[in-house]
Design an enzyme around this catalytic site. Structure first.
Site, mmCIF file in Angstrom:
data_model
loop_
_atom_site.group_PDB
_atom_site.id
_atom_site.type_symbol
_atom_site.label_atom_id
_atom_site.label_comp_id
_atom_site.label_asym_id
_atom_site.label_seq_id
_atom_site.Cartn_x
_atom_site.Cartn_y
_atom_site.Cartn_z
ATOM 1 N N LYS A 205 0.801 -1.232 0.000
ATOM 2 C CA LYS A 205 0.000 0.000 0.000
ATOM 3 C C LYS A 205 0.825 1.270 0.000
ATOM 4 C CE LYS A 205 -4.106 -1.576 2.423
ATOM 5 N NZ LYS A 205 -4.265 -1.877 3.832
ATOM 6 N N GLY A 379 7.734 -2.608 11.954
ATOM 7 C CA GLY A 379 6.987 -1.382 12.257
ATOM 8 C C GLY A 379 7.888 -0.301 12.844
HETATM 9 P P1 AMP Z 1 3.714 -4.203 3.021
HETATM 10 O O1 AMP Z 1 3.226 -4.819 4.304
HETATM 11 O O2 AMP Z 1 2.947 -2.996 2.598
HETATM 12 O O3 AMP Z 1 5.215 -3.993 3.008
HETATM 13 O O4 AMP Z 1 3.383 -5.266 1.886
HETATM 14 C C1 AMP Z 1 3.976 -6.534 1.826
HETATM 15 C C2 AMP Z 1 3.101 -7.396 0.968
HETATM 16 O O5 AMP Z 1 2.973 -6.781 -0.294
HETATM 17 C C3 AMP Z 1 3.661 -8.780 0.728
HETATM 18 O O6 AMP Z 1 2.826 -9.723 1.346
HETATM 19 C C4 AMP Z 1 3.600 -8.921 -0.801
HETATM 20 O O7 AMP Z 1 3.072 -10.142 -1.222
HETATM 21 C C5 AMP Z 1 2.663 -7.800 -1.205
HETATM 22 N N1 AMP Z 1 2.906 -7.351 -2.587
HETATM 23 C C6 AMP Z 1 4.039 -6.896 -3.127
HETATM 24 N N2 AMP Z 1 3.877 -6.640 -4.438
HETATM 25 C C7 AMP Z 1 2.584 -6.920 -4.745
HETATM 26 C C8 AMP Z 1 1.827 -6.869 -5.924
HETATM 27 N N3 AMP Z 1 2.343 -6.467 -7.084
HETATM 28 N N4 AMP Z 1 0.528 -7.225 -5.865
HETATM 29 C C9 AMP Z 1 0.001 -7.637 -4.698
HETATM 30 N N5 AMP Z 1 0.669 -7.718 -3.531
HETATM 31 C C10 AMP Z 1 1.956 -7.367 -3.554
#
Ligand code: AMP
Length: 399
Positions: A205, A379
């Site tokens: 996100k 975090g």
């Molecule tokens: P975050 O917690 O925001 O760092 O997100 C980590 C998560 O983002 C991981 O579980 C990844 O599988 C997911 N992620 C990374 N790239 C993508 C993508 N292109 N589409 C969907 N999920 C993603």
């Protein structure tokens, strides 16, 4: 952020209460699947034991939400730690009236020995930072040490509250070796980076990463954006992104960044018709994402372009995977960036992974020992990079 450490005070013969981060992942049988956080606490514990202190450790594990929950007992951690230290670790028992076993710990604490309290989150007052719990914990301490970087962004009774209670009693509250190491690496990179300084952000996100983008952008020479986050940037640029992740609320923010020449986005991506490892994957240019497909990884041309930038850097910070690395077919981009960081380390750069998913990815893909520093706090490292004060650190004694 110059805080006193265990080396700045006298701990010999003292009862030292240490907040550690033993919030380790476990499998269904309770076996510890990654003990990095326990190992990382060893330098502080062994130093205190060598100095002749009585060591009382405390940590949270999982989310028992103020209830004594056998599944979240620290018993497996006590056993594992005892094995690593080669000495007994006395785990105290949780009771309804004393869920952390504070009274039992008082009776058991002895010089050159280790006692482990039960899960701090067995007590309702931990997450509410209840002054009564902080005061009770403080009765255990001649000295309080916070070595739990991974929990330092939370103002909880065992992190922030107890530090103040100990200080009110006229006793020292200082940082341990792990805490110091984390602050030195992350703080050093931000305050005084050897340039070129490159940050790489990925993950799902944009919204979650806006504060870190805003804080890092003025400091870095290049900010690489990959992962699911990148698609909101493409959408903002007017591209079709098919079924890829879109964070509508961040579109305007992304638009304002499109013309910032410090920001580098992927040039190609790996798309598939479904969110599944075995879905047929193809590599396309970012301007050619089919309407019925979703982008799940960065493509090889992007990996090559990112690697070029990373290899020329002298300081690199990485937070967030480049794709859905949990699925092997979409882990190539993340592995490629991990490889580039490892290569940069070999070329003399300081490379730092900011905990969480990218740390897990580097471990899983076998690059962990080729990175200068992998943070133990997901975090906490993100909040630190956002420039936010960490309450568990702020509460400690200044030098
Ligand atoms: P975050 O917690 O925001 O760092 O997100 C980590 C998560 O983002 C991981 O579980 C990844 O599988 C997911 N992620 C990374 N790239 C993508 C993508 N292109 N589409 C969907 N999920 C993603």
């Amino acid at each position: 952020m110059n805080k006193k450490t265990i080396e700045d005070i006298d701990v010999a013969g003292k009862r030292v209460l240490v907040r550690v981060d033993f919030n380790v992942p476990q499998d269904d049988s309770g076996a510890i699947t990654d003990d990095r956080r326990i190992e990382s606490a060893l330098p502080t514990i062994t130093y205190l034991l060598r100095q002749g202190a009585a060591v009382i450790l405390m940590s949270h594990l999982g989310r028992p939400k103020g209830k004594i929950t056998p599944k979240y007992s620290l018993a497996p951690v006590a056993k594992h730690l005892a094995g690593l230290l080669g000495t007994d670790v006395a785990l105290v028992y949780a009771t309804e009236t004393d869920p952390l076993g504070i009274e039992e710990a008082k009776a058991k604490a002895a010089h050159r020995s280790v006692v482990l309290l039960e899960n701090t989150r067995f007590a309702g007052g931990e997450e509410t930072n209840d002054p009564a719990l902080s005061a009770q914990l403080a009765t255990l301490a001649d000295v309080y040490v916070n070595d739990a970087f991974g929990a330092a962004h939370r103002a909880h009774a065992s992190t922030e509250g107890v530090a103040h209670a100990v200080k009110r009693a006229g006793k020292p509250a200082v940082s341990g070796y792990l805490m110091q190491k984390e602050l030195d690496f992350l703080g050093g990179a931000i305050r005084n980076p050897v340039r070129p300084f490159v940050a790489i952000l990925g993950g799902a996100k944009v919204k979650d990463k806006i504060p870190v983008i805003e804080s890092l952008l003025p400091q870095v020479d290049t900010l690489i954006v990959g992962g699911g986050m990148a698609y909101t940037f493409y959408k903002a640029a007017g591209h079709e992104i098919g079924k890829s992740l879109l964070d509508e609320t961040s579109l305007e923010f992304c638009k304002t960044l499109l013309c910032d020449d410090k920001i580098v986005l992927p040039v190609d991506c790996v798309v598939a018709p479904a969110f599944a490892n075995d879905a047929p994957a193809t590599t396309v240019k970012v301007s050619e994402i089919p309407a019925d497909q979703e982008g799940l990884d960065i493509g090889p041309a992007s990996v090559a372009a990112f690697a070029e930038i990373i290899k020329k850097a002298k300081t690199v910070i990485w937070n967030g995977p480049m794709g859905v690395f949990e699925m092997p077919n979409f882990a190539h981009g993340t592995a490629g960036v991990a490889q580039a960081l490892a290569d940069a380390t070999g070329l003399g750069a300081t490379t730092i992974i900011g905990g969480g998913d990218s740390a897990a990815a580097a471990e899983q893909l076998g690059f962990a020992d080729k990175i200068t520093h992998i943070s133990t706090g997901g975090g906490a490292s993100l909040e630190f990079l956002e420039g936010k004060p960490l309450p568990g650190v702020v509460a400690l004694d200044d030098k």
